[in-house]
Design a protein around this motif. Structure first.
Motif, PDB file in Angstrom:
ATOM      1  N   GLU A  19     -24.168  44.787   8.616  1.00  0.00           N
ATOM      2  CA  GLU A  19     -23.343  46.165   8.625  1.00  0.00           C
ATOM      3  C   GLU A  19     -22.274  45.588   8.838  1.00  0.00           C
ATOM      4  N   ASP A  52     -28.514  35.401  18.193  1.00  0.00           N
ATOM      5  CA  ASP A  52     -27.846  35.416  17.797  1.00  0.00           C
ATOM      6  C   ASP A  52     -27.915  36.964  19.269  1.00  0.00           C
ATOM      7  N   ARG A  53     -29.019  38.042  19.094  1.00  0.00           N
ATOM      8  CA  ARG A  53     -29.494  38.529  20.066  1.00  0.00           C
ATOM      9  C   ARG A  53     -30.135  38.447  21.397  1.00  0.00           C
ATOM     10  N   ARG A  94     -21.336  43.921  26.964  1.00  0.00           N
ATOM     11  CA  ARG A  94     -20.374  44.164  26.889  1.00  0.00           C
ATOM     12  C   ARG A  94     -19.813  45.266  27.423  1.00  0.00           C
ATOM     13  N   ASP A 148     -15.615  39.743  18.219  1.00  0.00           N
ATOM     14  CA  ASP A 148     -15.672  39.373  16.928  1.00  0.00           C
ATOM     15  C   ASP A 148     -14.573  38.139  16.691  1.00  0.00           C
TER      16      ASP A 148
HETATM   17  C1  GZL Z   1     -22.653  39.764  18.549  1.00  0.00           C
HETATM   18  C2  GZL Z   1     -23.839  40.970  17.117  1.00  0.00           C
HETATM   19  C3  GZL Z   1     -22.855  41.528  16.835  1.00  0.00           C
HETATM   20  C4  GZL Z   1     -21.540  41.486  16.720  1.00  0.00           C
HETATM   21  C5  GZL Z   1     -21.287  42.711  15.272  1.00  0.00           C
HETATM   22  O1  GZL Z   1     -23.640  38.317  18.754  1.00  0.00           O
HETATM   23  O2  GZL Z   1     -25.132  41.047  17.193  1.00  0.00           O
HETATM   24  O3  GZL Z   1     -23.402  42.702  15.510  1.00  0.00           O
HETATM   25  O4  GZL Z   1     -20.702  41.518  17.841  1.00  0.00           O
HETATM   26  C6  GZL Z   1     -22.095  42.532  14.494  1.00  0.00           C
HETATM   27  O5  GZL Z   1     -20.262  42.635  14.813  1.00  0.00           O
HETATM   28  O6  GZL Z   1     -22.376  44.144  13.601  1.00  0.00           O
END
Ligand code: GZL
Length: 308
Positions: free
Chosen positions: A29, A106-107, A164, A242
């Protein structure tokens, strides 16, 4: 009858089995996601791991399907970046029951059962929101003007979108003049960021600041702002998160005023965690990635050295 010719070669000893890592990626994305995918693929190759990789087109059901396929294939480790925080307990229990360790990158997930994963490697998104808010509070600390802020949120339900927003609001509440007058998801994409910014511009006669949860939505919004005959970075102050190449270029042109970096290069830390898990080492439940912040001037200076 002559026996079938036996191979003259002794059966080769099975090469010691390569580590197989199943990775279920969110999608493609944004520029951040591309850099993240490249880091994971390059690091897996460098580690000599057999990487099985899937792109879920930002759909949770596709990520769950991919995780199930990795369980069926009996991979050694599963890793993934959960597109949204909720709805993972069932499939993570299936991985646990199959004896396959899971690593989050990441998430985060909102599971209360932290035994469902070995570690979570990623940024502190609340801190990223605070850094965005703090720059704005500092910028307007001597102003009595009412500042109208519009917010482009990331994917609804995702950890970066939730956190965020939380961090930003936590900091800007120290100045009552800083008001978020509109907030809507742009799903982390340029196209949606452009579309939602157009609607913000139509519905609000005075917009002073845009807070975008990622560069891609900010870049889409810049197109809408310029199409409306306004100057991004001047008529509308832009804060983004980012720090991908195109974001830095826009910042170096003064179109984005402040970028909060979110480091996508998680590959090396992921492979180290994979190796430690397979070696039976205990690892930190939470590994936070290092990242900074950049004003337009700082982005211009740093642009030549950016890796993604
Ligand atoms: C952040 C990541 C987010 C970014 C976006 O760690 O999960 O997803 O900030 C990405 O650019 O699409």
């Amino acid at each position: 009858s002559a026996p079938a010719a036996a191979s003259s070669e002794p059966a080769a000893a099975p090469a010691d089995k390569k580590v197989t890592l199943g990775f279920a990626q969110v999608g493609a994305e944004s520029g951040w996601r591309t850099a993240n995918t490249n880091s994971i693929k390059e690091s897996a190759a460098a580690a000599g791991y057999d990487l099985k990789f899937s792109d879920a087109q930002q759909k949770q059901e596709n990520q769950i399907k991919a995780i199930r396929s990795y369980i069926q294939q009996k991979v050694d480790v599963i890793a993934f970046s959960p597109v949204v925080e909720s709805g993972w307990d069932t499939v993570l229990k299936e991985a646990k029951d199959a004896g396959i360790p899971v690593i989050l990158t990441d998430r985060a997930v909102d599971s209360s059962d932290t035994s469902l994963y070995e570690t979570f490697i990623g940024s502190d998104f609340v801190e990223e929101g605070r850094r965005a808010g703090q720059w704005l509070v500092d910028k307007y600390k001597d102003s009595a003007e009412e500042i109208n802020i519009v917010e482009l949120q990331g994917t609804t339900g995702s950890a970066p979108a939730i956190d965020r927003k939380t961090g930003f609001e936590e900091v800007i509440k120290s100045n009552a003049n800083l008001k978020v007058i509109a907030s809507q998801t742009g799903d982390f994409t340029r196209a949606k960021g452009n579309e939602v910014m157009q609607s913000f511009l139509k519905a609000n006669k005075k917009i002073d600041v845009l807070y975008a949860h990622n560069d891609d939505m900010a870049l889409g919004a810049i197109q809408a702002i310029e199409a409306a005959g306004l100057k991004p970075g001047e008529d509308i102050i832009i804060i983004s998160v980012d720090g991908v190449k195109d974001g830095f270029i826009a910042a170096s042109e003064g179109k984005i005023n402040f970028i909060v970096e979110c480091n996508p290069l998680l590959g090396p830390q992921l492979m180290q965690a994979v190796q430690d898990v397979l070696d039976g080492k205990t690892i930190e439940k939470r590994i936070v990635t290092e990242e900074g912040v950049f004003t337009s001037e700082q982005a211009k200076a740093a642009l030549p050295d950016r890796k993604y």
